[in-house]
Motif scaffolding. Structure first.
Motif, PDB file in Angstrom:
ATOM      1  N   SER A 212       4.441  -1.950   4.184  1.00  0.00           N
ATOM      2  CA  SER A 212       3.166  -2.676   4.269  1.00  0.00           C
ATOM      3  C   SER A 212       3.116  -3.936   3.406  1.00  0.00           C
ATOM      4  CB  SER A 212       2.009  -1.745   3.873  1.00  0.00           C
ATOM      5  OG  SER A 212       2.189  -1.272   2.544  1.00  0.00           O
TER       6      SER A 212
ATOM      7  N   TYR B 151       0.857  -1.181   0.000  1.00  0.00           N
ATOM      8  CA  TYR B 151       0.000   0.000   0.000  1.00  0.00           C
ATOM      9  C   TYR B 151       0.897   1.236   0.000  1.00  0.00           C
ATOM     10  CZ  TYR B 151      -3.606  -3.414   1.136  1.00  0.00           C
ATOM     11  OH  TYR B 151      -4.454  -4.493   1.100  1.00  0.00           O
ATOM     12  N   SER B 152       0.357   2.394   0.309  1.00  0.00           N
ATOM     13  CA  SER B 152       1.156   3.618   0.301  1.00  0.00           C
ATOM     14  C   SER B 152       2.261   3.588   1.361  1.00  0.00           C
ATOM     15  CB  SER B 152       0.254   4.838   0.523  1.00  0.00           C
ATOM     16  OG  SER B 152      -0.472   4.704   1.735  1.00  0.00           O
TER      17      SER B 152
END
Length: 231
Positions: free
Chosen positions: A136, A131-132
């Protein structure tokens, strides 16, 4: 000169950012050495074999290899196939059809830090999804189906395909649909099972087989001469 100055500033900025974060690993050759471990995904369109870059992304390799050893990718699938870009494996927590046991769930819930490097995103490379948040990455990863320089230094490269490009070509020919930013196959591409082996151990076993055969042949020759000369 102006263009050169801008390029130099960008290079300096990336280099400085890598030093500050401690994330970037530089490989001047662009072709790091593969470890001896190999993993094979057996899909309904053929097998895909890949190896790891333990010196480039050690924590990522350790995590993915453990997921493989636990059988977490069995019954999972490729949820995304974007021709000349990526074939992406689904997160095992949601992509499998078989339920997971407690050990599998515990490992699948873990994330790894973003081990970014200078290794280029070219066809056959394995690159972690995320993810951003750069830290993650979980269990989803992509196999590059073409060159994607815009991903360089942004996603963790941890290995490459060693056999099975013909399978990747089959996946690229499948009909797809678009959902948001994702190009997805219209039919399920299932990873029926997976297994792993060590190329060094395999080589050793081959050498042992040759040695056993030679010893057997020698024993037969000795026995033949013993019968001929000593009887």
């Amino acid at each position: 000169m102006r263009n050169c100055g801008r390029v130099c500033v960008v290079i300096f900025f990336v280099f400085f950012a890598c030093l500050e974060s401690g994330r970037c690993v530089s490989y001047s050759s662009g072709h790091p050495e593969l470890g001896s471990a190999r993993v094979v995904f057996q899909t309904n369109y053929g097998d895909i074999e890949f190896g790891f870059y333990p010196h480039v992304a050690p924590k990522t390799v350790e995590h993915i290899f453990k997921l493989v050893r636990l059988g977490c990718y069995n019954t999972n699938h490729f949820f995304r196939v974007d021709k000349r870009f990526v074939a992406q494996v689904a997160d095992v927590t949601s992509g499998r059809t078989a339920p997971m046991n407690e050990e599998q769930r515990n490992e699948a819930a873990k994330t790894v830090i973003g081990e970014f490097s200078s290794v280029k995103h070219v066809r056959g490379i394995l690159s972690m999804g995320r993810y951003s948040d750069p830290d993650s990455a979980g269990s989803s990863f992509s196999i590059l189906l073409g060159n994607a320089p815009h991903l360089d230094g942004q996603y963790a490269v941890f290995g490459k395909v060693t056999k099975g490009d013909e399978t990747l070509q089959k996946l690229e020919q499948l009909p797809t649909r678009t959902e948001g930013i994702f190009v997805m196959p219209t039919e399920r591409i299932t990873i029926h099972s997976s297994y792993y082996y060590d190329t060094e151990v395999g080589s050793c076993e081959s050498d042992k087989a040759i040695l056993r055969r030679r010893l057997s042949e020698s024993a037969k020759e000795i026995e033949k001469w013993r019968n001929k000369c000593l009887m």
